[in-house]
Scaffold this motif. Structure first.
Motif, PDB file in Angstrom:
ATOM      1  N   ARG A   1     -21.667  29.229  13.444  1.00 50.36           N
ATOM      2  CA  ARG A   1     -20.567  28.975  12.501  1.00 50.36           C
ATOM      3  C   ARG A   1     -21.062  28.113  11.344  1.00 50.36           C
ATOM      4  NH1 ARG A   1     -14.957  27.091  14.964  1.00 50.36           N
ATOM      5  NH2 ARG A   1     -14.648  26.884  12.716  1.00 50.36           N
ATOM      6  N   ARG A   2     -21.832  27.094  11.668  1.00 48.23           N
ATOM      7  CA  ARG A   2     -22.323  26.186  10.627  1.00 48.23           C
ATOM      8  C   ARG A   2     -23.303  26.895   9.696  1.00 48.23           C
ATOM      9  NH1 ARG A   2     -24.491  22.679  13.686  1.00 48.23           N
ATOM     10  NH2 ARG A   2     -26.661  23.370  13.484  1.00 48.23           N
ATOM     11  N   GLU A   3     -24.271  27.612  10.266  1.00 47.39           N
ATOM     12  CA  GLU A   3     -25.320  28.225   9.462  1.00 47.39           C
ATOM     13  C   GLU A   3     -24.831  29.438   8.675  1.00 47.39           C
ATOM     14  OE1 GLU A   3     -28.375  26.895   9.041  1.00 47.39           O
ATOM     15  OE2 GLU A   3     -27.523  25.238  10.213  1.00 47.39           O
ATOM     16  N   LEU A   4     -23.876  30.165   9.217  1.00 43.09           N
ATOM     17  CA  LEU A   4     -23.381  31.372   8.552  1.00 43.09           C
ATOM     18  C   LEU A   4     -22.149  31.108   7.687  1.00 43.09           C
ATOM     19  CD1 LEU A   4     -23.693  33.951  11.492  1.00 43.09           C
ATOM     20  CD2 LEU A   4     -25.277  33.591   9.594  1.00 43.09           C
ATOM     21  N   GLY A   5     -21.628  29.899   7.768  1.00 43.50           N
ATOM     22  CA  GLY A   5     -20.429  29.581   6.985  1.00 43.50           C
ATOM     23  C   GLY A   5     -19.183  30.244   7.516  1.00 43.50           C
ATOM     24  N   LEU A   6     -19.153  30.535   8.819  1.00 49.19           N
ATOM     25  CA  LEU A   6     -17.985  31.184   9.420  1.00 49.19           C
ATOM     26  C   LEU A   6     -16.814  30.212   9.517  1.00 49.19           C
ATOM     27  CD1 LEU A   6     -19.577  33.129  12.421  1.00 49.19           C
ATOM     28  CD2 LEU A   6     -18.570  34.133  10.368  1.00 49.19           C
ATOM     29  N   SER A   7     -15.637  30.702   9.181  1.00 53.20           N
ATOM     30  CA  SER A   7     -14.434  29.894   9.388  1.00 53.20           C
ATOM     31  C   SER A   7     -14.032  29.890  10.852  1.00 53.20           C
ATOM     32  CB  SER A   7     -13.280  30.441   8.541  1.00 53.20           C
ATOM     33  OG  SER A   7     -13.640  30.485   7.176  1.00 53.20           O
ATOM     34  N   MET A   8     -14.294  31.006  11.533  1.00 56.52           N
ATOM     35  CA  MET A   8     -13.888  31.138  12.933  1.00 56.52           C
ATOM     36  C   MET A   8     -14.684  32.258  13.590  1.00 56.52           C
ATOM     37  SD  MET A   8     -10.121  32.162  14.506  1.00 56.52           S
ATOM     38  CE  MET A   8      -9.259  30.899  13.588  1.00 56.52           C
TER      39      MET A   8
ATOM     40  N   LEU B   1     -23.647  39.260  10.280  1.00 59.10           N
ATOM     41  CA  LEU B   1     -24.320  39.587   9.018  1.00 59.10           C
ATOM     42  C   LEU B   1     -23.314  39.923   7.932  1.00 59.10           C
ATOM     43  CD1 LEU B   1     -26.827  40.244   7.326  1.00 59.10           C
ATOM     44  CD2 LEU B   1     -26.810  42.554   8.327  1.00 59.10           C
ATOM     45  N   SER B   2     -22.318  40.712   8.278  1.00 55.30           N
ATOM     46  CA  SER B   2     -21.284  41.107   7.322  1.00 55.30           C
ATOM     47  C   SER B   2     -20.560  39.884   6.765  1.00 55.30           C
ATOM     48  CB  SER B   2     -20.297  42.062   8.008  1.00 55.30           C
ATOM     49  OG  SER B   2     -19.321  42.511   7.099  1.00 55.30           O
TER      50      SER B   2
ATOM     51  N   ALA C   1     -20.521  38.448   2.963  1.00 57.48           N
ATOM     52  CA  ALA C   1     -19.220  38.307   2.300  1.00 57.48           C
ATOM     53  C   ALA C   1     -19.044  36.894   1.751  1.00 57.48           C
ATOM     54  CB  ALA C   1     -18.102  38.641   3.289  1.00 57.48           C
ATOM     55  N   LYS C   2     -19.473  35.914   2.544  1.00 61.31           N
ATOM     56  CA  LYS C   2     -19.356  34.516   2.106  1.00 61.31           C
ATOM     57  C   LYS C   2     -20.206  34.277   0.870  1.00 61.31           C
ATOM     58  CE  LYS C   2     -17.848  30.280   2.935  1.00 61.31           C
ATOM     59  NZ  LYS C   2     -16.409  29.941   2.984  1.00 61.31           N
ATOM     60  N   ARG C   3     -21.422  34.806   0.868  1.00 56.40           N
ATOM     61  CA  ARG C   3     -22.317  34.635  -0.278  1.00 56.40           C
ATOM     62  C   ARG C   3     -21.807  35.357  -1.522  1.00 56.40           C
ATOM     63  NH1 ARG C   3     -27.445  32.447   0.497  1.00 56.40           N
ATOM     64  NH2 ARG C   3     -27.275  30.972   2.223  1.00 56.40           N
TER      65      ARG C   3
ATOM     66  N   ALA D   1     -16.250  35.520  -0.726  1.00 55.03           N
ATOM     67  CA  ALA D   1     -15.086  35.427   0.160  1.00 55.03           C
ATOM     68  C   ALA D   1     -14.791  33.964   0.493  1.00 55.03           C
ATOM     69  CB  ALA D   1     -15.341  36.209   1.444  1.00 55.03           C
ATOM     70  N   ALA D   2     -13.537  33.592   0.433  1.00 53.36           N
ATOM     71  CA  ALA D   2     -13.166  32.192   0.678  1.00 53.36           C
ATOM     72  C   ALA D   2     -13.298  31.813   2.148  1.00 53.36           C
ATOM     73  CB  ALA D   2     -11.739  31.944   0.192  1.00 53.36           C
ATOM     74  N   HIS D   3     -12.838  32.679   3.046  1.00 53.85           N
ATOM     75  CA  HIS D   3     -12.880  32.408   4.483  1.00 53.85           C
ATOM     76  C   HIS D   3     -13.380  33.650   5.209  1.00 53.85           C
ATOM     77  CE1 HIS D   3     -10.504  28.672   4.110  1.00 53.85           C
ATOM     78  NE2 HIS D   3      -9.914  29.308   3.105  1.00 53.85           N
ATOM     79  N   THR D   4     -14.192  33.447   6.252  1.00 56.92           N
ATOM     80  CA  THR D   4     -14.740  34.579   7.003  1.00 56.92           C
ATOM     81  C   THR D   4     -14.553  34.373   8.506  1.00 56.92           C
ATOM     82  OG1 THR D   4     -16.944  33.556   7.051  1.00 56.92           O
ATOM     83  CG2 THR D   4     -16.478  35.091   5.253  1.00 56.92           C
ATOM     84  N   ILE D   5     -14.231  35.468   9.191  1.00 57.46           N
ATOM     85  CA  ILE D   5     -14.031  35.434  10.644  1.00 57.46           C
ATOM     86  C   ILE D   5     -14.797  36.593  11.262  1.00 57.46           C
ATOM     87  CG2 ILE D   5     -12.342  35.645  12.519  1.00 57.46           C
ATOM     88  CD1 ILE D   5     -10.262  34.410  10.691  1.00 57.46           C
TER      89      ILE D   5
END
Length: 452
Positions: A112-119, A81-82, A86-88, A91-95
């Motif tokens: 990863r796809r749905e939340l926009g996680l980098s890793m 969630l955090s 942050a992505k919204r 933040a450029a990249h999120t882990i």
């Protein structure tokens, strides 16, 4: 880079320390004021007391200018969630730290796809893989794979009576025809990239690079060839133990896990039907003896208590178990364990910090190469890095013998297509190559950083 870290627990503290040491602008977020104050004082970073899933807290932390956002609290769901928020918020990249075994590979791809996680990072899974790799070649202290295991970096301690004790690297190359390279040596706490006249001696901690097939041939020639560990005793029904047991069972090994918690033993019995689960206090040495420790091929102490892991690993060594691995998170205990004879040590905290350091460095690349992998080797005193050469740069197309490298830097291997090889001075680097670099005393962000 501007990096925000949510969660200042044991994992978070190690990550913060490593990123600050790299020179990044780090801000930490935690709900506990005392923990935030301690982090700011210890690591010279900015601190905000609040929730990493609160819009105002994130905005106050400067999220809109954040290059990398990392959430490593104890809750997988909170971390996701955090990172989503942050992505919204810019933040450029999120882990996110996601460690629950219930989130399988398919779930993680979706998340990863749905939340926009980098890793998504899992310290226990990475630690288990590290132990598993070591058990495949028990004579090695540590094994670090590159390019889907087409190339490996092996750490080995030279024992008294070894055929290479007192041998120079030139003599070794003449006597052993395998295609390998001794790329680093740690002696008396100092790491060097050795030259041909360097003479090895017992007690040296050496790094060898080669393909897995050549490593096997070399170890056989040195009289170090041992079969993969097939009967493994594991102390502690931890998450790391679960992941390791699953890997070993899939490989056909016999696995015995000992833990004194009836609840954890019941969980393991249900989730690992192929393993032997024993409820007992392994701190009582007669329990280990009754369960056949002297007949085991390997022993892995993976409880959450460093001291217990060290003591019972020493007991396993005294029972002549061929391979002993201990999970030790505290740096001072790791050094102590090595001095008293425990060679193979794994630290989930250090492993995950290295992954994040490598990722952060990779984001800074701008000269036509991409850092794919970074390993801290030789007890953290040197680094092994893997670069993907994506376009022509200052070192492509030039014979290596004509490139002036900085001191204590070595091009240790090249993977071209699927063919790994140890380069000579007449070889050159081409676009598309994967290049392995060893560096001691330098921070390398891009492949061109190796040039004087």
């Amino acid at each position: 880079m501007k990096i925000i870290v949510v969660g200042c627990g044991k994992i978070g503290a190690t990550i913060i320390e490593s990123l600050v040491a790299e020179g990044h602008d780090v801000t930490v977020i935690d709900k506990e004021p005392s923990i935030v104050s301690e982090s700011v004082e210890l690591y010279d970073c900015m601190g905000i007391c609040g929730s990493g899933a609160d819009c105002k807290t994130l905005t106050d932390s400067g999220i809109d200018g954040c290059d990398l956002f990392v959430s490593v609290t104890g809750s997988d769901e909170f971390n996701m969630l955090s990172c989503f928020m942050a992505k919204r918020l810019g933040a450029a990249h999120t882990i996110a730290r996601i460690r629950n075994p219930e989130y399988n590979d398919h779930d993680l791809v979706f998340l990863r796809r749905e939340l926009g996680l980098s890793m998504a990072i899992n310290p226990e899974l990475l630690a288990a893989r590290e132990v598993f790799n070591t058990l495949q070649l028990p004579s090695a202290v540590k094994i670090e794979p590159f390019s889907r295991r087409s190339f490996e970096m092996i750490e080995l301690r030279i024992r008294e009576g070894s055929p290479i004790d007192g041998m120079s690297l030139i003599e070794m190359r003449k006597q052993y025809k395998q295609k390998f390279l001794i790329c680093a040596v740690r002696r008396d706490g100092e790491v060097v990239i050795p030259h041909g006249n360097f003479v090895l001696k017992s007690g040296d901690h050496i790094g060898i690079t080669a393909s897995p097939a050549e490593i096997q041939k070399l170890f056989k020639a040195l009289g170090l060839s041992k079969k993969k560990a097939k009967t493994i005793m594991i102390l502690g029904a931890s998450r790391t133990s679960y992941y390791l047991s699953k890997m070993l069972l899939e490989g056909g090994s016999t696995v015995k896990v000992i833990d004194q918690s009836a609840e954890r033993c019941a969980e393991f019995c249900e989730s690992l039907p192929g393993a032997i689960i024993i409820k007992g206090d392994a701190a009582q040495q007669d329990v280990l003896a009754e369960e056949g420790i002297s007949a085991a091929d390997a022993f892995a102490a993976l409880t959450g208590i460093d001291e217990e892991n060290i003591l019972l690993s020493l007991f396993a060594e005294s029972q002549n178990v061929p391979k002993v691995v201990a999970k030790i998170n505290r740096n001072e205990f790791g050094s102590l364990a090595e001095k008293i004879g425990i060679e193979s040590i794994v630290s989930p905290r250090r492993t995950i910090a290295n992954v994040l350091v490598g990722y952060a460095r990779g984001l800074q690349n701008s000269m036509g190469s991409k850092m794919e992998t970074l390993y801290k080797i030789m007890d953290g005193d040197a680094e092994a890095l893997e670069f993907n050469i994506q376009q022509e740069n200052a070192i492509t197309g030039i014979p290596l013998k004509e490139i002036k490298l900085k001191k204590n830097i070595l091009i240790a291997g090249i993977i071209r297509g699927r063919r790994p090889f140890i380069p000579t001075g007449d070889d050159s680097i081409s676009v598309g190559d994967m290049v392995i670099v060893l560096a001691a005393g330098h921070r390398i962000n891009d492949i061109t950083d190796i040039i004087k």
